[in-house]
Design an enzyme around this catalytic site. Structure first.
Site, short mmCIF file in Angstrom:
data_model
loop_
_atom_site.label_atom_id
_atom_site.label_comp_id
_atom_site.label_asym_id
_atom_site.label_seq_id
_atom_site.Cartn_x
_atom_site.Cartn_y
_atom_site.Cartn_z
N SER A 92 -18.75 -1.24 1.46
CA SER A 92 -18.28 -0.94 2.66
C SER A 92 -20.02 -1.31 3.56
O SER A 92 -20.10 0.08 2.96
CB SER A 92 -17.32 -1.06 2.74
OG SER A 92 -16.63 -0.96 4.04
N TYR A 118 -10.80 5.77 4.47
CA TYR A 118 -11.94 4.92 3.92
C TYR A 118 -13.13 5.60 4.04
O TYR A 118 -13.88 4.76 2.39
CB TYR A 118 -11.79 3.16 4.69
CG TYR A 118 -12.07 1.66 3.51
CD1 TYR A 118 -11.50 1.73 2.81
CD2 TYR A 118 -13.30 1.54 4.59
CE1 TYR A 118 -11.38 0.62 2.06
CE2 TYR A 118 -13.55 0.31 4.16
CZ TYR A 118 -13.17 0.12 2.77
OH TYR A 118 -13.27 -1.71 2.03
N1 NAP Z 1 -12.31 -7.67 3.01
C1 NAP Z 1 -13.39 -7.49 3.67
O1 NAP Z 1 -14.31 -7.74 4.85
C2 NAP Z 1 -13.62 -6.06 2.77
C3 NAP Z 1 -15.82 -5.49 3.67
C4 NAP Z 1 -15.92 -4.79 2.79
C5 NAP Z 1 -15.46 -4.66 1.43
N2 NAP Z 1 -14.14 -4.47 0.95
C6 NAP Z 1 -13.74 -4.09 -0.72
O2 NAP Z 1 -13.93 -4.98 -1.09
C7 NAP Z 1 -12.74 -5.22 -1.77
C8 NAP Z 1 -11.57 -6.14 -2.52
O3 NAP Z 1 -10.63 -6.11 -1.09
P1 NAP Z 1 -10.06 -7.22 -0.50
O4 NAP Z 1 -10.64 -7.48 0.98
O5 NAP Z 1 -10.05 -8.10 -1.40
O6 NAP Z 1 -8.93 -6.79 -0.35
P2 NAP Z 1 -7.55 -6.68 -0.21
O7 NAP Z 1 -7.08 -8.57 -0.30
O8 NAP Z 1 -6.56 -6.13 -0.59
O9 NAP Z 1 -7.14 -6.72 -2.01
C9 NAP Z 1 -7.40 -5.60 -2.88
C10 NAP Z 1 -6.79 -5.80 -4.63
O10 NAP Z 1 -6.90 -4.42 -4.66
C11 NAP Z 1 -5.49 -3.97 -5.24
N3 NAP Z 1 -5.76 -2.47 -5.58
C12 NAP Z 1 -4.77 -2.08 -4.06
N4 NAP Z 1 -4.77 -0.72 -4.33
C13 NAP Z 1 -3.80 -0.79 -5.96
C14 NAP Z 1 -3.70 0.25 -6.64
N5 NAP Z 1 -3.43 1.04 -6.22
N6 NAP Z 1 -4.14 0.20 -8.33
C15 NAP Z 1 -3.51 -1.11 -8.39
N7 NAP Z 1 -4.49 -2.43 -7.53
C16 NAP Z 1 -4.51 -1.79 -6.85
C17 NAP Z 1 -4.30 -5.15 -4.92
O11 NAP Z 1 -3.68 -5.10 -5.19
P3 NAP Z 1 -1.79 -5.39 -4.75
O12 NAP Z 1 -1.91 -7.32 -4.10
O13 NAP Z 1 -1.22 -5.65 -5.68
O14 NAP Z 1 -1.60 -5.15 -3.95
C18 NAP Z 1 -5.44 -6.10 -4.17
O15 NAP Z 1 -5.18 -7.15 -5.62
C19 NAP Z 1 -11.80 -3.76 -2.18
O16 NAP Z 1 -12.81 -1.97 -2.69
C20 NAP Z 1 -12.74 -3.17 -0.64
O17 NAP Z 1 -12.32 -1.87 -0.15
C21 NAP Z 1 -13.52 -5.52 1.79
#
Ligand code: NAP
Length: 250
Positions: free
Chosen positions: A158, A171
């Site tokens: 990130s 985070y």
């Molecule tokens: N979105 C952004 O703007 C952004 C920016 C920078 C970095 N990121 C990074 O990109 C990645 C994906 O983010 P996202 O935005 O797609 O997030 P998201 O929509 O919240 O999805 C996160 C996924 O991780 C799963 N997860 C969370 N805790 C878990 C656990 N304990 N065991 C197994 N699976 C788990 C969730 O499962 P459930 O659906 O079952 O909860 C979900 O499928 C993350 O690493 C995040 O830090 C995102």
């Protein structure tokens, strides 16, 4: 880490045919889209996550669109132990005989708060799910990845994993640790068949982003689909020589 961008990359339709790729957090957000896109480009995708109904929905979508039959691994990174990861690795080895790619994408963002309000349970959960789980999983999976002709290990960071930001506490610390973990593995496995890189998705329209910025208009943000050229590039053979790099997906 050197930063690279490939967002104009145009993947061939069969880019990932015959590849077996594990995606963590495959039930929602960026991981869901990555699983669908990898399958669309021919990969057999192993869908790992904690909410089985979400994984099943992605499974069904891949089957309905004619992708290779996926597999599901229900696992909560919060409670998983080294033995869970070893068992998982041996299941993958028995079923597929190799693993060509791993996208460490699952992650949590607890609450944003002043530094002095960070609670130790929240800090520990963030480190467990965002760092310790992927570390133990990678230890278990590397021998199976070494059976592939070339294998791609991708960690998700990130912007706050490179420059600390007020109120992003646990985070941000966990994402700095993710970058460190990736660099250690990339250096140790340099000149092997396993390449290790980091991806920074940038602001993306998902539930996690909405939690961090509730007042923001999500329509102004890139969607997970917009990021896919970089994700596909990293899993395809064009990136075979890329190691120890950080990719900005936007
Ligand atoms: N979105 C952004 O703007 C952004 C920016 C920078 C970095 N990121 C990074 O990109 C990645 C994906 O983010 P996202 O935005 O797609 O997030 P998201 O929509 O919240 O999805 C996160 C996924 O991780 C799963 N997860 C969370 N805790 C878990 C656990 N304990 N065991 C197994 N699976 C788990 C969730 O499962 P459930 O659906 O079952 O909860 C979900 O499928 C993350 O690493 C995040 O830090 C995102």
């Amino acid at each position: 880490m050197q930063i690279k961008t490939v967002h104009d990359y145009q993947p061939a339709a069969d880019l990932l045919s015959n590849k077996v790729i594990l995606v963590t957090g495959a039930g929602d957000g960026i991981g869901r889209q990555a699983a669908l896109s990898f399958a669309e480009h021919g990969a057999t995708v192993i869908l790992l996550g904690r909410t089985v109904a979400k994984l099943e929905a992605v499974y069904d979508e891949i089957e309905q669109t004619g992708g290779p039959q996926p597999a599901i691994i229900p696992l909560d990174l919060k409670g998983a132990t080294a033995q869970h990861y070893k068992d998982m690795a041996s299941t993958i080895d028995n079923q597929f005989g190799r693993l060509d790619g791993v996208l460490h994408n699952a992650g949590i963002l607890k609450i944003l708060s002043p530094f002095t309000h960070i609670e130790s349970d929240d800090f520990n959960d963030s480190m467990q799910i965002n760092v310790t789980g992927p570390m133990l999983m990678t230890q278990a999976l590397l021998p199976v990845m070494q059976k592939a002709p070339t294998a791609s290990l991708v960690f998700t960071s990130s912007g706050v994993g490179r420059k600390g930001r007020a109120y992003w506490g646990s985070y941000a610390v966990s994402k700095f640790a993710t970058e460190g973990l990736a660099q250690v593995i990339a250096d140790e496995y340099e000149n092997t068949n396993v390449r290790t890189n980091v991806i920074n998705p940038g602001a993306t329209r998902t539930a996690m982003r909405a939690k961090a910025y509730p007042a923001e208009d999500p329509k102004q943000l890139k969607t997970p689909l917009d990021l896919m050229p970089t994700y596909l590039y990293l899993m395809g053979d064009q990136s075979t020589k890329d190691n120890n790099l950080c990719f900005d997906a936007q």
